[in-house]
Design an enzyme around this catalytic site. Structure first.
Site, PDB file in Angstrom:
ATOM      1  N   GLY A  89       0.791  -1.219   0.000  1.00 54.60           N
ATOM      2  CA  GLY A  89       0.000   0.000   0.000  1.00 54.60           C
ATOM      3  C   GLY A  89       0.823   1.269   0.000  1.00 54.60           C
ATOM      4  N   THR A  90       2.094   1.150  -0.348  1.00 52.98           N
ATOM      5  CA  THR A  90       3.008   2.285  -0.298  1.00 52.98           C
ATOM      6  C   THR A  90       2.536   3.451  -1.160  1.00 52.98           C
ATOM      7  OG1 THR A  90       4.797   0.667  -0.100  1.00 52.98           O
ATOM      8  CG2 THR A  90       5.424   2.953  -0.523  1.00 52.98           C
ATOM      9  N   THR A  91       2.193   3.171  -2.409  1.00 59.37           N
ATOM     10  CA  THR A  91       1.830   4.237  -3.344  1.00 59.37           C
ATOM     11  C   THR A  91       0.612   5.008  -2.848  1.00 59.37           C
ATOM     12  OG1 THR A  91       2.692   2.897  -5.169  1.00 59.37           O
ATOM     13  CG2 THR A  91       1.264   4.749  -5.747  1.00 59.37           C
ATOM     14  N   HIS A 151      11.380   1.745   2.553  1.00 57.27           N
ATOM     15  CA  HIS A 151      10.985   0.360   2.796  1.00 57.27           C
ATOM     16  C   HIS A 151      11.840  -0.268   3.894  1.00 57.27           C
ATOM     17  CE1 HIS A 151       8.066   0.077  -0.335  1.00 57.27           C
ATOM     18  NE2 HIS A 151       8.911   0.154  -1.331  1.00 57.27           N
TER      19      HIS A 151
END
Length: 338
Positions: A89-91, A151
């Protein structure tokens, strides 16, 4: 180097708009002896060799970044770091956090919002890239408040807590495996799903093991909930507006009554929604970066929860669940809190 004082909350500027002159890259030999002595492993996607550094399998390319982050990163009190294990779900979180923090300078309903022309990853500097190549000066040149992305597991950015705020997102590992497989198939179409699955179960995957990565931030949020906000992807999907409000409150930027009446929260949710971002030209063209030759549109494949049922047998799902449950035993953490 002294820590700069906190600045008024004006919101971060898009990193892609800074026009900073790239810093000269450090010599590639830096830390070479240390890195060459670390245990190594290959990864099924075939892009990067891994090295085991302080209990985590990091891409060899970014081990210097981990070392330099531990030694050189000096947080400012109003810094914000968005952290995640890859493909969790980073973006989406990058977009939501940027839109929330920058809403005074860039109203989310405006026609000139940076997210309409830049990929969310272009709005935040990626700490690994800056600290891998000796480009810390670019980070230092940014005005406060700075918004960054990583990350790295928490031990690699340990100076961030309690120095600044960290927003972390996790995801059901089964969906993470599926997302990772589809992502890297854009580089290696023949990549077997089983290879990604097995490497995850073994814990030998980029930035892994995933359970240790999650626990590093989980323990930090238990100890310092004022400094580490812990989010679950599945909960964010169920109530994005509620979590945007929670995010803003954590950042000390709660929405005012006039903002609520004007629908600012809903505008942020709509601007950053999967369907909207996927349809923008900025997210359809180009590649992520020279080090990762994968098209940007690979970031917008599905965005849903539970897609693992279409790729894993019940036996595979049970096996991964059992491994994760055992690793998390006694920690008080579970991936399913809905």
């Amino acid at each position: 180097m002294s820590t700069p004082p906190c600045s008024p909350k004006r919101g971060p500027i898009p990193f892609g708009d800074t026009n900073l002159v790239p810093s000269p890259e450090q010599r590639k030999e830096e830390h070479a002896d240390l890195i060459s002595a670390l245990p190594s492993a290959s990864v099924p996607e075939g892009l990067r060799k891994l090295r085991l550094y302080q209990g985590f399998w990091l891409p060899e390319l970014f081990v210097p970044a981990a070392i330099n982050l531990q030694q050189r990163f000096e947080p400012r009190c109003d810094d914000v770091i968005v952290a995640s294990f890859p493909k969790c779900g980073t973006t989406w979180l990058n977009a939501l956090t940027f839109a929330t923090m920058a809403r005074a300078a860039y109203p989310p309903a405006g026609d000139d919002h940076p997210l309409l022309r830049l990929n969310p990853h272009q709005c935040l500097p990626f700490l690994e890239s800056l600290f891998q190549g000796g480009r810390e000066a670019e980070l230092e040149a940014l005005p406060s408040p700075r918004l960054m992305n990583t990350h790295m597991p928490l031990p690699m950015v340990s100076g961030a807590v309690p120095g600044c705020r960290v927003v972390y997102i996790c995801r059901d590992p089964k969906d993470m495996v599926v997302s990772r497989w589809h992502f890297f198939r854009r580089h290696r179409p023949e990549l077997p799903f089983k290879s990604i699955f097995e490497s995850t179960c073994d814990g030998v995957t980029s930035y892994g093991p995933v359970w240790d990565h999650v626990l590093s931030y989980w323990r930090a949020t238990i100890a310092r909930p004022d400094k580490v906000l812990f989010l679950r992807y599945e909960e964010l999907l169920c109530d994005p507006a509620g979590h945007v409000r929670r995010l803003a409150g954590f950042l000390g930027m709660s929405f005012s009554a006039p903002e609520e009446e004007a629908g600012t929260v809903d505008s942020i949710v709509q601007l950053c929604s999967f369907g909207h971002l996927k349809g923008l030209e900025a997210n359809k063209i180009g590649h992520l970066n020279p080090l990762l030759p994968i098209p940007r549109d690979a970031l917008f494949r599905n965005g849903a929860s539970g897609d693992w049922v279409n790729h894993m047998t019940p036996e595979m799902a049970s096996r991964l669940d059992d491994i994760v449950a055992e690793k998390m035993r006694g920690t008080g953490f579970t991936f399913s809190e809905l």
